[in-house]
Design a protein around this motif. Structure first.
Motif, PDB file in Angstrom:
ATOM      1  N   UNK A  52     -21.447  47.200 -28.280  1.00  0.00           N
ATOM      2  CA  UNK A  52     -20.440  47.945 -28.785  1.00  0.00           C
ATOM      3  C   UNK A  52     -19.405  47.246 -29.644  1.00  0.00           C
ATOM      4  N   UNK A  53     -19.156  47.665 -30.859  1.00  0.00           N
ATOM      5  CA  UNK A  53     -18.108  47.083 -31.577  1.00  0.00           C
ATOM      6  C   UNK A  53     -16.888  47.504 -31.530  1.00  0.00           C
ATOM      7  N   UNK A  54     -15.767  46.866 -31.111  1.00  0.00           N
ATOM      8  CA  UNK A  54     -14.431  47.332 -31.169  1.00  0.00           C
ATOM      9  C   UNK A  54     -13.938  47.061 -32.605  1.00  0.00           C
ATOM     10  N   UNK A  55     -13.162  48.227 -33.105  1.00  0.00           N
ATOM     11  CA  UNK A  55     -12.683  48.160 -34.389  1.00  0.00           C
ATOM     12  C   UNK A  55     -11.309  48.395 -34.475  1.00  0.00           C
ATOM     13  N   UNK A  56     -10.779  47.472 -35.346  1.00  0.00           N
ATOM     14  CA  UNK A  56      -9.455  47.805 -35.496  1.00  0.00           C
ATOM     15  C   UNK A  56      -9.086  47.383 -37.097  1.00  0.00           C
ATOM     16  N   UNK A  57      -8.253  47.804 -37.764  1.00  0.00           N
ATOM     17  CA  UNK A  57      -7.961  47.606 -39.163  1.00  0.00           C
ATOM     18  C   UNK A  57      -7.342  46.075 -39.257  1.00  0.00           C
ATOM     19  N   UNK A  58      -7.438  45.417 -40.206  1.00  0.00           N
ATOM     20  CA  UNK A  58      -7.254  43.886 -40.264  1.00  0.00           C
ATOM     21  C   UNK A  58      -5.835  43.702 -40.301  1.00  0.00           C
ATOM     22  N   UNK A  59      -4.794  44.514 -41.008  1.00  0.00           N
ATOM     23  CA  UNK A  59      -3.434  44.077 -40.714  1.00  0.00           C
ATOM     24  C   UNK A  59      -3.086  44.350 -39.373  1.00  0.00           C
ATOM     25  N   UNK A  60      -3.541  45.287 -38.562  1.00  0.00           N
ATOM     26  CA  UNK A  60      -3.140  45.248 -37.219  1.00  0.00           C
ATOM     27  C   UNK A  60      -3.807  44.313 -36.175  1.00  0.00           C
ATOM     28  N   UNK A  89     -11.905  38.445 -34.469  1.00  0.00           N
ATOM     29  CA  UNK A  89     -11.089  37.945 -33.691  1.00  0.00           C
ATOM     30  C   UNK A  89      -9.728  38.844 -33.557  1.00  0.00           C
ATOM     31  N   UNK A  90      -9.358  38.972 -32.186  1.00  0.00           N
ATOM     32  CA  UNK A  90      -7.999  39.752 -32.031  1.00  0.00           C
ATOM     33  C   UNK A  90      -8.352  41.074 -31.831  1.00  0.00           C
ATOM     34  N   UNK A  91      -9.645  41.267 -31.795  1.00  0.00           N
ATOM     35  CA  UNK A  91      -9.837  42.985 -31.370  1.00  0.00           C
ATOM     36  C   UNK A  91      -9.738  43.391 -30.194  1.00  0.00           C
ATOM     37  N   UNK A  92      -9.762  42.584 -29.179  1.00  0.00           N
ATOM     38  CA  UNK A  92      -9.575  42.864 -27.854  1.00  0.00           C
ATOM     39  C   UNK A  92     -10.939  42.739 -26.983  1.00  0.00           C
ATOM     40  N   UNK A  93     -11.855  41.934 -27.400  1.00  0.00           N
ATOM     41  CA  UNK A  93     -13.108  41.885 -26.793  1.00  0.00           C
ATOM     42  C   UNK A  93     -12.975  41.243 -25.443  1.00  0.00           C
ATOM     43  N   UNK A  94     -12.205  40.302 -25.155  1.00  0.00           N
ATOM     44  CA  UNK A  94     -12.145  39.665 -23.762  1.00  0.00           C
ATOM     45  C   UNK A  94     -11.336  40.548 -22.931  1.00  0.00           C
ATOM     46  N   UNK A 127      -3.196  29.683 -36.344  1.00  0.00           N
ATOM     47  CA  UNK A 127      -2.756  31.141 -37.052  1.00  0.00           C
ATOM     48  C   UNK A 127      -3.393  31.428 -38.305  1.00  0.00           C
ATOM     49  N   UNK A 128      -3.156  30.590 -39.055  1.00  0.00           N
ATOM     50  CA  UNK A 128      -4.002  30.544 -40.564  1.00  0.00           C
ATOM     51  C   UNK A 128      -5.142  30.667 -40.261  1.00  0.00           C
ATOM     52  N   UNK A 129      -5.875  29.930 -39.571  1.00  0.00           N
ATOM     53  CA  UNK A 129      -7.381  29.995 -39.765  1.00  0.00           C
ATOM     54  C   UNK A 129      -7.520  31.292 -38.876  1.00  0.00           C
ATOM     55  N   UNK A 130      -7.191  31.756 -37.904  1.00  0.00           N
ATOM     56  CA  UNK A 130      -7.352  32.997 -37.154  1.00  0.00           C
ATOM     57  C   UNK A 130      -7.196  34.174 -38.218  1.00  0.00           C
ATOM     58  N   UNK A 131      -6.095  34.216 -38.854  1.00  0.00           N
ATOM     59  CA  UNK A 131      -5.695  35.413 -39.855  1.00  0.00           C
ATOM     60  C   UNK A 131      -6.794  35.234 -41.074  1.00  0.00           C
ATOM     61  N   UNK A 132      -7.321  34.402 -41.419  1.00  0.00           N
ATOM     62  CA  UNK A 132      -8.163  34.227 -42.389  1.00  0.00           C
ATOM     63  C   UNK A 132      -9.624  34.757 -41.938  1.00  0.00           C
ATOM     64  N   UNK A 133     -10.113  34.112 -40.842  1.00  0.00           N
ATOM     65  CA  UNK A 133     -11.230  34.678 -40.145  1.00  0.00           C
ATOM     66  C   UNK A 133     -11.257  36.081 -39.739  1.00  0.00           C
ATOM     67  N   UNK A 134     -10.144  36.568 -39.472  1.00  0.00           N
ATOM     68  CA  UNK A 134     -10.248  38.025 -39.175  1.00  0.00           C
ATOM     69  C   UNK A 134     -10.848  38.889 -40.288  1.00  0.00           C
ATOM     70  N   UNK A 135     -10.296  38.536 -41.434  1.00  0.00           N
ATOM     71  CA  UNK A 135     -10.843  39.494 -42.537  1.00  0.00           C
ATOM     72  C   UNK A 135     -12.115  39.082 -42.992  1.00  0.00           C
ATOM     73  N   UNK A 136     -12.433  37.848 -42.990  1.00  0.00           N
ATOM     74  CA  UNK A 136     -13.933  37.443 -43.286  1.00  0.00           C
ATOM     75  C   UNK A 136     -14.721  38.201 -42.207  1.00  0.00           C
ATOM     76  N   UNK A 137     -14.598  38.155 -40.790  1.00  0.00           N
ATOM     77  CA  UNK A 137     -15.305  38.558 -39.915  1.00  0.00           C
ATOM     78  C   UNK A 137     -15.658  39.960 -39.789  1.00  0.00           C
TER      79      UNK A 137
END
Length: 188
Positions: free
Chosen positions: A118-126, A26-31, A142-152
């Protein structure tokens, strides 16, 4: 779901049919990247369609056992992809999450053409910085997405379902799209 109109005349011969699935946390910029890939394809006269897979599964409530509504997404994708192919799209650009190799074959079957991932990769803090801006004012979301980012991120690192990886750190969306097309061999 499709990009802006392209040139008045398509290329002499459209490319072989194919689908590109942009995956990442989530948040990597796929869309955003999918939209820019669509614009580049339109500039080149390539008949295509852009589909954000989140929109194909956006309904509530999710059924028990399918919290991300993958079954609904795949059913809709099968129908949408068939219509786009029938209407002349030789390339399908998809934005979504592909978590395991078993799902890859299912998605390829749903689109009905060869699938490149194709995977879009970005460090979890970013990623979390992006999510903070996107979901400001919605603390639970926000809390759900922040958690899901690291998990995913960890799931995708282990799964390695992609054919190519594009590191997006410091790149503008149009630069990411161009890098994706190079990485998957869709430049021409």
């Amino acid at each position: 779901m499709t990009s802006a109109p392209g040139p008045a005349t398509p290329p002499a011969a459209p490319p072989d049919p194919g689908a590109l699935l942009l995956t990442g946390t989530v948040g990597a910029g796929k869309s955003t990247t999918a939209q820019h890939v669509g614009e580049l394809l339109a500039e080149r006269g390539v008949p295509h369609a852009v589909v954000d897979l989140d929109e194909l599964r956006r309904s509530w409530p999710a059924p028990p056992g399918d919290p991300f509504q993958q079954d609904l997404e795949l059913e809709n994708l099968r129908a949408v992809a068939a219509v786009y192919r029938r209407r002349g799209a030789s390339r399908l650009v998809l934005a979504g999450v592909l978590e395991d190799r078993g799902s890859r074959a299912v998605y390829e079957d749903a689109v009905g053409v060869p699938l490149t991932v194709c995977r879009l990769r970005l460090a979890v803090p970013a990623i979390r910085d992006r999510l903070d801006a996107r979901h400001a004012g919605y603390p639970a979301v926000l809390a759900w997405h922040r958690h899901r980012a690291g998990e995913l991120h960890a799931i995708l690192e282990d799964a390695r379902v992609e054919d190519a990886v594009v590191d997006v750190e410091g790149l503008a969306p149009a630069e990411v799209a161009a890098a994706v097309l190079r990485a998957v061999g869709w430049e021409a």
